[in-house]
Design an enzyme around this catalytic site. Structure first.
Site, PDB file in Angstrom:
ATOM      1  N   ARG A   1      12.602   3.930  -9.976  1.00  0.00           N
ATOM      2  CA  ARG A   1      11.184   4.307 -10.050  1.00  0.00           C
ATOM      3  C   ARG A   1      10.978   5.811  -9.899  1.00  0.00           C
ATOM      4  O   ARG A   1      10.066   6.367 -10.505  1.00  0.00           O
ATOM      5  CB  ARG A   1      10.391   3.546  -8.993  1.00  0.00           C
ATOM      6  CG  ARG A   1      10.218   2.103  -9.404  1.00  0.00           C
ATOM      7  CD  ARG A   1       9.524   1.288  -8.350  1.00  0.00           C
ATOM      8  NE  ARG A   1       9.165  -0.010  -8.903  1.00  0.00           N
ATOM      9  CZ  ARG A   1       8.801  -1.048  -8.187  1.00  0.00           C
ATOM     10  NH1 ARG A   1       8.743  -0.954  -6.875  1.00  0.00           N
ATOM     11  NH2 ARG A   1       8.486  -2.181  -8.762  1.00  0.00           N
TER      12      ARG A   1
ATOM     13  N   LYS B   1       8.800 -20.902 -10.622  1.00  0.00           N
ATOM     14  CA  LYS B   1       7.616 -21.762 -10.516  1.00  0.00           C
ATOM     15  C   LYS B   1       6.656 -21.604 -11.689  1.00  0.00           C
ATOM     16  O   LYS B   1       6.514 -20.523 -12.238  1.00  0.00           O
ATOM     17  CB  LYS B   1       6.853 -21.398  -9.247  1.00  0.00           C
ATOM     18  CG  LYS B   1       7.616 -21.776  -7.999  1.00  0.00           C
ATOM     19  CD  LYS B   1       6.842 -21.370  -6.774  1.00  0.00           C
ATOM     20  CE  LYS B   1       7.546 -21.910  -5.527  1.00  0.00           C
ATOM     21  NZ  LYS B   1       6.829 -21.530  -4.303  1.00  0.00           N
TER      22      LYS B   1
ATOM     23  N   GLY C   1       9.926  -9.224 -12.361  1.00  0.00           N
ATOM     24  CA  GLY C   1      10.746  -8.588 -11.338  1.00  0.00           C
ATOM     25  C   GLY C   1      12.195  -8.947 -11.561  1.00  0.00           C
ATOM     26  O   GLY C   1      13.041  -8.106 -11.884  1.00  0.00           O
TER      27      GLY C   1
ATOM     28  N   GLY D   1       3.724  -7.946 -11.455  1.00  0.00           N
ATOM     29  CA  GLY D   1       2.447  -8.668 -11.454  1.00  0.00           C
ATOM     30  C   GLY D   1       1.417  -8.064 -12.402  1.00  0.00           C
ATOM     31  O   GLY D   1       0.659  -8.785 -13.043  1.00  0.00           O
TER      32      GLY D   1
END
Ligand code: ADP
Ligand code: MG
Length: 393
Positions: free
Chosen positions: A39, A199, A352, A373
């Site tokens: 990053r 999920k 991620g 997200g």
């Protein structure tokens, strides 16, 4: 709505000006050292451009999840040495944004300062206008290069953007908006999305939003098991979300032939018993065994579909890729994206764990979103507050 970009600003908008720049320096640390500087490196093009144009660069970022107050464990001061090394220039550290305005005025042209973790001030996560004013006093214009934080309306991402003009998108932000925007606006067809991971629950909205837009939606990971259960198949001890089975049924009915499930799976009695792993068709998962990856026939099926695609979006690994041999399905999909890219497809990876799974392959993919997200919310069609607050082009 197209947003004004850093590259669109005339030289006089930057020369000698204090560019308050929201970056994503939310890096992993161990014993005060940066263990992955991806990053930090990703922010360099915007920072270098600003310095080259004679701007005085004041950086804002959050780090971790301090509980609304100073916590040395989350101090951005720790990253200064690593960041200085990457930048090749000294970085002035500003411990307090409220008292820091004077320090920013002393910066020379091309000078760089880093403000302490924005989340040390409780107003940050409340999008507090007073804290935003303190941030705004640190700059003459605003650049947002932290796409990964743009889905949150925080003082350093949203409120402050209304207080400074120009308020523009940095290079990283621009790249994310261009490639993710292209998926929603006018994707070259066939457009295939591949979704996996643990999920369904976190990804329902993105499944719903993508279904009308894609030609095919390929499902892998544990997510597939909830669909298997919805079809009445035995899923053994696989990771299944019982409270999402009804929803999976609904999606199967609504999507018809667009939703493609794995033909078979690699199963084992448990993750620790990987040596006993074997492949079975999706309808033959025995009780007491769990699905840990897509099988070879599914790799071939998904691969054959993907090489014909002209646009691919991928989020979520196909199996427990952290534990070999259950990484094979995920690696096969990564390779299929690279092959499709060689034939001219636009390939975008977001998430991620999926981003971790393609580490080292970035050059062979069109775009790897670091948004996590934020990239999923963007694809759900939601307006990201940190983007909306920037000036329109
Ligand atoms: P991303 O971060 O890319 O959005 P997720 O966080 O949704 O992806 O899912 C990643 C996790 O899903 C990984 O830790 C992986 O081990 C897990 N996973 C994938 N397939 C399975 C499976 N069949 N059973 C259990 N866990 C799985
Ligand atoms: Mg994840």
């Amino acid at each position: 709505m197209k947003k004004r970009r850093l590259r669109d600003l005339p030289p006089q908008a930057l020369d000698g000006k204090r560019a308050l720049t929201r970056v994503d320096f939310n890096v992993p640390l161990k014993n005060g050292r940066v263990t992955d500087d991806t990053r930090l490196r990703a922010s360099l093009p915007t920072i270098k451009y600003l310095r080259d144009k004679g701007a005085r660069v004041v950086l804002l970022s959050h780090l971790g999840r301090p509980k609304g107050g100073p916590d040395p464990q989350y101090s951005l001061k720790q990253i200064v040495p690593d960041f200085e090394r990457l930048l090749g220039a000294p970085v002035e550290f500003i411990p307090d944004p409220v008292a820091g305005a004077a320090a920013t005025r002393h910066l020379t042209r091309g000078g760089v300062a880093l403000v302490e973790n924005t989340r040390f001030w409780p107003g940050e996560e409340k999008n507090d206008p007073e804290l935003a004013k303190a941030f705004a006093a640190l700059g003459d214009l605003y650049v947002n290069d932290a796409f990964g934080s743009a889905h949150r309306a925080h003082a350093s991402t949203e409120a402050v953007a209304h207080l400074l003009k120009p308020a523009v998108a940095g290079f990283l932000m621009e790249e994310e908006l261009t490639y993710l925007g292209q998926l929603l606006a006018n994707p070259k067809r066939p457009f295939i999305a591949v979704l996996g991971g643990a999920k369904i629950s976190g990804k329902i909205d993105v499944i719903r939003a993508l279904l009308p837009k894609v030609d095919e939606l390929l499902i892998g990971g544990a997510m597939a098991c909830t669909f298997f259960a919805a079809m009445g198949l035995e899923v053994g001890s696989s990771l299944v979300e019982p409270d999402r089975i009804a929803l999976a049924k609904e999606l199967l009915v609504a999507s018809g032939k667009q939703l493609i499930l794995p033909r078979g799976a690699v199963i084992a009695p448990s993750l620790e018993q990987a040596r006993e792993s074997k492949s079975v068709p999706a309808h033959a998962i025995p009780k007491g065994w769990a699905v840990f990856d897509i099988d070879e026939s599914t790799q071939h099926d998904f691969g054959a579909r993907l090489v014909r695609a002209k646009t691919i979006f991928w989020n979520g690994p196909m199996g427990v890729f952290e534990t070999p041999p259950f990484d094979a399905g995920t690696r096969a999909i990564a390779n299929a994206l690279v092959d499709a890219g060689k034939k001219g497809a636009v390939t975008v990876v977001g998430g991620g764990d999926s981003v971790a799974a393609v580490a080292g392959m970035e050059d062979k993919l069109t775009h790897v979103s670091t948004g996590g997200g934020a990239s999923l919310e963007f694809l759900e069609g939601k307006e990201l507050p940190g983007v909306a607050a920037l000036e329109n082009a």
